[in-house]
Scaffold this active site. Structure first.
Site, PDB file in Angstrom:
ATOM      1  N   GLU A 171     -31.261 -19.172 -23.228  1.00  0.00           N
ATOM      2  CA  GLU A 171     -32.681 -18.935 -23.468  1.00  0.00           C
ATOM      3  C   GLU A 171     -32.918 -17.693 -24.310  1.00  0.00           C
ATOM      4  OE1 GLU A 171     -34.759 -20.769 -19.466  1.00  0.00           O
ATOM      5  OE2 GLU A 171     -33.478 -19.014 -19.268  1.00  0.00           O
ATOM      6  N   GLY A 185     -31.427 -24.823 -10.815  1.00  0.00           N
ATOM      7  CA  GLY A 185     -31.355 -23.454 -10.312  1.00  0.00           C
ATOM      8  C   GLY A 185     -32.325 -23.362  -9.156  1.00  0.00           C
ATOM      9  N   ASP A 194     -30.967 -21.195  -1.124  1.00  0.00           N
ATOM     10  CA  ASP A 194     -29.750 -20.933  -1.898  1.00  0.00           C
ATOM     11  C   ASP A 194     -28.785 -22.116  -1.776  1.00  0.00           C
ATOM     12  OD1 ASP A 194     -27.278 -19.961  -2.923  1.00  0.00           O
ATOM     13  OD2 ASP A 194     -27.908 -17.910  -2.523  1.00  0.00           O
ATOM     14  N   ASP A 223     -42.524 -21.619 -22.440  1.00  0.00           N
ATOM     15  CA  ASP A 223     -41.481 -22.432 -21.816  1.00  0.00           C
ATOM     16  C   ASP A 223     -41.830 -23.910 -21.827  1.00  0.00           C
ATOM     17  OD1 ASP A 223     -38.905 -22.262 -20.654  1.00  0.00           O
ATOM     18  OD2 ASP A 223     -39.739 -22.667 -18.666  1.00  0.00           O
ATOM     19  N   GLY A 240     -35.408 -23.319  -9.724  1.00  0.00           N
ATOM     20  CA  GLY A 240     -36.265 -24.366 -10.269  1.00  0.00           C
ATOM     21  C   GLY A 240     -35.388 -25.505 -10.749  1.00  0.00           C
TER      22      GLY A 240
END
Length: 390
Positions: A378, A204, A276, A144, A206
């Site tokens: 991805e 997100g 969240d 990544d 992250g």
């Protein structure tokens, strides 16, 4: 026909995708929700109904996925899966290259596990699960951070003695590279303009912002480890050295305790008691001051990163929002963009409101820079890189 299995374990979700040659035939998205877990299934690219999932279903996702593939007639036998590609998030120059996963690789992952406690323990579990369930398959690590290997040395280096940087491999490695490279690839296919100066916001659980020049990463907010950079769901991001040392002294923390603390007790959890973004946006709409202030801090850091990268790139051709929240929430995008017109970013709010969980351009016709929403791809990026291991 050869099958390739893509496994993408995130910090709060897990995605599996099965390809028959280059054709997606089955995909599953396991996600941790506020009320538990959820499984969304897709067959031949068509989204099926999402259903609640027990906690053990999340933990046994690979076994469940393989059983579903056989049950639905996609696979006859799991031995048909010739390659398994696993997204790996790990600090270190060794991990900044796509590699075959062998015993040496697994050993290095285990050594690095304390440095990325939200990612590496899950990744190690996935490696061991694949080795048990699919022992004959070729197991490939999709790095990544590989996309960020092009960051220039003068940006990549910290202001530390050269010997220490080299001996202990302390550099800015960057993450979300598979996500960023996937949306850049998609943009090149759909946009007729020359987009030489691009900023990608992956938002997100992250969060990172990446500057891309001529298709190559030149800087990114995530540095040495995936907990660094901006405020995230439960990750504190960058905390100044003096503040961190003072905290460690006062709390009598050991280094590994501090790493875990910063990555699990920081970010939006620390500021508002909730990671969240959907919940926080609802609380903000209801007038909750704690949520409002937390989101203000969150948005400000993203805006500051965008502004600094516009300056370092010498201008901007395109801004891309990706990542779960970046794609799903028009309100979050509005908050980020509302004060950035001076950077050449003009948003069409009608387009923005209509662009939910789908790709699209949301800038006005006279915006000097284009603004796009692009779902991360991805899995396709991982499938593409796996061809080099044939």
């Amino acid at each position: 026909m050869a099958f390739t299995l893509i496994i993408n374990p995130g910090s709060s979700s897990k995605k599996l995708a099965l390809y028959k040659d280059k054709q997606l035939v089955l995909e599953a998205h396991f996600e941790r929700m506020a009320e538990g877990f959820e499984l969304c299934l897709g067959i031949n690219g068509v989204q099926q109904k999402c259903e609640p999932l027990p906690k053990e279903g999340f933990g046994n996702s690979l076994i469940n996925f393989l059983a579903l593939a056989i049950e639905k007639g996609v696979l006859v036998d799991k031995k048909e899966i010739k390659k398994v590609v696993l997204r790996v998030v790990a600090p270190g120059t060794y991990f900044q290259t796509h590699r075959l996963i062998d015993e040496k690789y697994l050993s290095k992952l285990k050594d690095a596990a304390p440095l990325a406690p939200l990612h590496l323990p899950q990744i190690i579990q996935e490696v061991e699960a694949v080795k048990l369930a699919l022992p004959e398959s070729l197991l490939i690590a999709a790095s990544d951070s590989a996309f960020h290997a092009t960051i220039p040395d003068y940006i990549r280096r910290f202001s530390l003695p050269t010997k220490d940087s080299v001996d202990f491999d302390i550099y800015r490695f960057g993450y979300h590279g598979l996500s960023v490279s996937s949306v850049i690839r998609k943009l090149n296919l759909v946009s007729p303009k020359e987009n030489n100066r691009i900023i990608v916001c992956h938002i997100g659980s992250g969060v990172s912002v990446t500057a891309v020049s001529q298709g190559k990463s030149v800087d990114t907010t995530m540095g040495y480890a995936p907990g660094s950079g901006l405020i995230m769901g439960s990750r504190a991001g960058d905390v100044t050295t003096a503040a961190l040392l003072a905290l460690m002294t006062q709390r009598h923390m050991k280094p590994l305790d501090a790493v875990l603390y910063l990555q699990t007790s920081g970010g939006l959890v620390a500021l508002a008691g909730e990671s969240d973004l959907r919940v926080l946006l609802e609380r903000r709409s209801a007038g909750d001051k704690v949520a409002t202030d937390a989101l203000a801090s969150f948005v400000y850091q993203i805006q500051k990163a965008i502004g600094s990268y516009v300056a370092s790139l010498g201008g901007l051709d395109a801004l891309i929002f990706t990542g779960t929240a970046g794609v799903r929430s028009s309100e979050l995008r509005r908050l980020i963009l509302e004060s950035l017109a001076g950077l050449g970013l003009k948003v069409d709010q009608t387009k923005n409101d209509l662009c939910l969980s789908r790709d699209g351009e949301i800038s006005t016709s006279d915006s000097p820079a284009s603004i796009f929403v692009s779902k991360t791809a991805e899995a396709e990026e991982m499938l593409h890189l796996s061809n080099s291991f044939d």
